[in-house]
Design a protein around this motif. Sequence first.
Motif, PDB file in Angstrom:
ATOM      1  N   SER A 171     -34.422  32.612 -38.624  1.00 42.83           N
ATOM      2  CA  SER A 171     -34.895  33.499 -37.559  1.00 42.83           C
ATOM      3  C   SER A 171     -35.924  34.490 -38.101  1.00 42.83           C
ATOM      4  O   SER A 171     -36.870  34.874 -37.398  1.00 42.83           O
ATOM      5  N   SER A 172     -35.755  34.896 -39.369  1.00 44.10           N
ATOM      6  CA  SER A 172     -36.691  35.851 -39.965  1.00 44.10           C
ATOM      7  C   SER A 172     -38.045  35.224 -40.262  1.00 44.10           C
ATOM      8  O   SER A 172     -39.052  35.931 -40.311  1.00 44.10           O
ATOM      9  N   LEU A 212     -22.419  33.854 -32.694  1.00 41.02           N
ATOM     10  CA  LEU A 212     -22.773  33.132 -31.470  1.00 41.02           C
ATOM     11  C   LEU A 212     -23.728  33.927 -30.590  1.00 41.02           C
ATOM     12  O   LEU A 212     -24.654  33.353 -29.984  1.00 41.02           O
ATOM     13  N   VAL A 213     -23.547  35.242 -30.519  1.00 39.74           N
ATOM     14  CA  VAL A 213     -24.429  36.082 -29.699  1.00 39.74           C
ATOM     15  C   VAL A 213     -25.891  35.962 -30.151  1.00 39.74           C
ATOM     16  O   VAL A 213     -26.784  35.707 -29.324  1.00 39.74           O
ATOM     17  N   PRO A 214     -26.204  36.121 -31.459  1.00 40.97           N
ATOM     18  CA  PRO A 214     -27.596  35.956 -31.876  1.00 40.97           C
ATOM     19  C   PRO A 214     -28.132  34.546 -31.629  1.00 40.97           C
ATOM     20  O   PRO A 214     -29.310  34.385 -31.285  1.00 40.97           O
ATOM     21  N   ALA A 215     -27.291  33.522 -31.790  1.00 39.04           N
ATOM     22  CA  ALA A 215     -27.751  32.146 -31.568  1.00 39.04           C
ATOM     23  C   ALA A 215     -28.253  31.962 -30.140  1.00 39.04           C
ATOM     24  O   ALA A 215     -29.323  31.371 -29.902  1.00 39.04           O
ATOM     25  N   ILE A 216     -27.508  32.482 -29.178  1.00 36.19           N
ATOM     26  CA  ILE A 216     -27.914  32.387 -27.777  1.00 36.19           C
ATOM     27  C   ILE A 216     -29.216  33.164 -27.547  1.00 36.19           C
ATOM     28  O   ILE A 216     -30.120  32.703 -26.834  1.00 36.19           O
ATOM     29  N   SER A 221     -32.365  28.092 -36.559  1.00 36.89           N
ATOM     30  CA  SER A 221     -31.532  29.275 -36.749  1.00 36.89           C
ATOM     31  C   SER A 221     -30.325  29.259 -35.826  1.00 36.89           C
ATOM     32  O   SER A 221     -29.191  29.509 -36.251  1.00 36.89           O
ATOM     33  N   ALA A 222     -30.559  28.972 -34.554  1.00 36.94           N
ATOM     34  CA  ALA A 222     -29.463  28.948 -33.590  1.00 36.94           C
ATOM     35  C   ALA A 222     -28.416  27.905 -33.968  1.00 36.94           C
ATOM     36  O   ALA A 222     -27.204  28.149 -33.855  1.00 36.94           O
ATOM     37  N   THR A 223     -28.867  26.750 -34.441  1.00 36.93           N
ATOM     38  CA  THR A 223     -27.936  25.694 -34.840  1.00 36.93           C
ATOM     39  C   THR A 223     -27.033  26.152 -35.982  1.00 36.93           C
ATOM     40  O   THR A 223     -25.811  25.957 -35.955  1.00 36.93           O
ATOM     41  N   LEU A 224     -27.623  26.775 -36.999  1.00 42.09           N
ATOM     42  CA  LEU A 224     -26.841  27.245 -38.151  1.00 42.09           C
ATOM     43  C   LEU A 224     -25.860  28.341 -37.749  1.00 42.09           C
ATOM     44  O   LEU A 224     -24.718  28.386 -38.234  1.00 42.09           O
ATOM     45  N   LEU A 225     -26.279  29.245 -36.868  1.00 40.23           N
ATOM     46  CA  LEU A 225     -25.392  30.337 -36.451  1.00 40.23           C
ATOM     47  C   LEU A 225     -24.251  29.835 -35.567  1.00 40.23           C
ATOM     48  O   LEU A 225     -23.132  30.364 -35.622  1.00 40.23           O
ATOM     49  N   ILE A 226     -24.499  28.825 -34.768  1.00 35.44           N
ATOM     50  CA  ILE A 226     -23.415  28.236 -33.970  1.00 35.44           C
ATOM     51  C   ILE A 226     -22.362  27.622 -34.899  1.00 35.44           C
ATOM     52  O   ILE A 226     -21.154  27.768 -34.690  1.00 35.44           O
TER      53      ILE A 226
END
Length: 427
Positions: free
Chosen positions: A239-240, A301-305, A410-415
């Motif tokens: 994400s960064s 999960l919140v940041p992934a969304i 990023s979203a995939t890794l955070l999920i």
Amino acid sequence: MTTPTTPAPSPRYRAYVLFILVVVYTFNFLDRQILGILKEPIKADLGLTDTQLGLMGGVAFAALYTTLAVPIAWMADRFSRTWIMTGALTLWSGFTALCGFAGGFWSLFLARMGVGVGEAGGVAPAYSMIADYFPKAQRARALAVYSFGIPIGTALGVLFGGLIAAAIDWRTAFIVVGLAGVLIAPIFRLTVKDPRRGGYEDIPAVEAPAPKSPSLGEVVRTVAPKPSFWLLSFGAACSSVCGYGVAFWLPSFFMRSLGLTLVETSWFYSGVAFFGGVAGIWLGGWLGDRFGGKNKGAYALVPAICFLVALPCFLLAMNVKSMLLSFLIFLIPTGLNLAWAGPVITAAQHMAPANMRSTASALFLLINNLLGIAVGLWFFGFVSDLLAPRFGAESMRYAIYFGLGFYVLSATLLILASRRLRKDWVD
């Protein structure tokens, strides 16, 4: 009843400490991001390419910033965190001022490396201090408030950097901003106390001996076996790549593709960075504390969304004709882009016990910033130069389009991290 030998800090003093930490973090990002608005006049003056600008803003800064952060954080787990942060603020601000005296690519590159050396001691000790000043139920919000320094510093760097450069020159902008940071350093040292490690809410009836300071190897052995640590670190890093890269290059997009002047870009993007960033960081911290108490996975999960929603919003904002509508839409992905800060940093704090927090945070930041800053800023500039023969002045637009794909990764890794957090969590 026996009273504690170390009294809990008052709410008023805790609020002041958080305020001054935000001020220091504001200068951290102000000095870091000012290069973003000054790229175009620097490029014209020194005859640089986008790739060189990306290397100077990314690799030059991140190479020592990320690697030195680990040993400095190891020191912060043993020695005074306030002294370390005071020295760091003085150092990075001084090197920011020196950027104004650069005569070419290499002298500016080396000065930016100096900024990175100083900022290596500015973040991990602050994370650790906040965790020791605030109870667990408030930490995501406290870290989110601390992270306000990101949008505030970015906005002030863009605004003041651009206005000073337009009125005088880009060199004066570096000097003024750098010297202002040097003046803040003694105020911080004289007014902020290093808190008891472990948090005031856990103070025993009789003061216990300080826990043994762990070695770097012990910290690594604590966090390395935990999948959540790696998924959080690389998820935040991806994400960064977008967050730092887009923030660094959007001013160039505004000037090259939308035809805004340096002053117009300064006002436009500083407003986007401030209002969108502050709202997004607070939203992320509030959601993290709201849902994380019942489900630790919410911290990831919140940041992934948020990232999955941010991607189409960025694309839309870059393609509407009305500047007012573009401004309003840009607020949404800018805020969502920073919503990860409070929840993910809180989760990273809980991958290790209290006496390992500074070092564990630095290991997290090593991965996040080495990829996010070094790769992110270089990547967009490199792709822009690669596409320039075909797209000309519009090459930066397509470089940003291409780079936004990192949000999906990023979203995939955070999920995936959200499914492991409860097992790896340390209270």
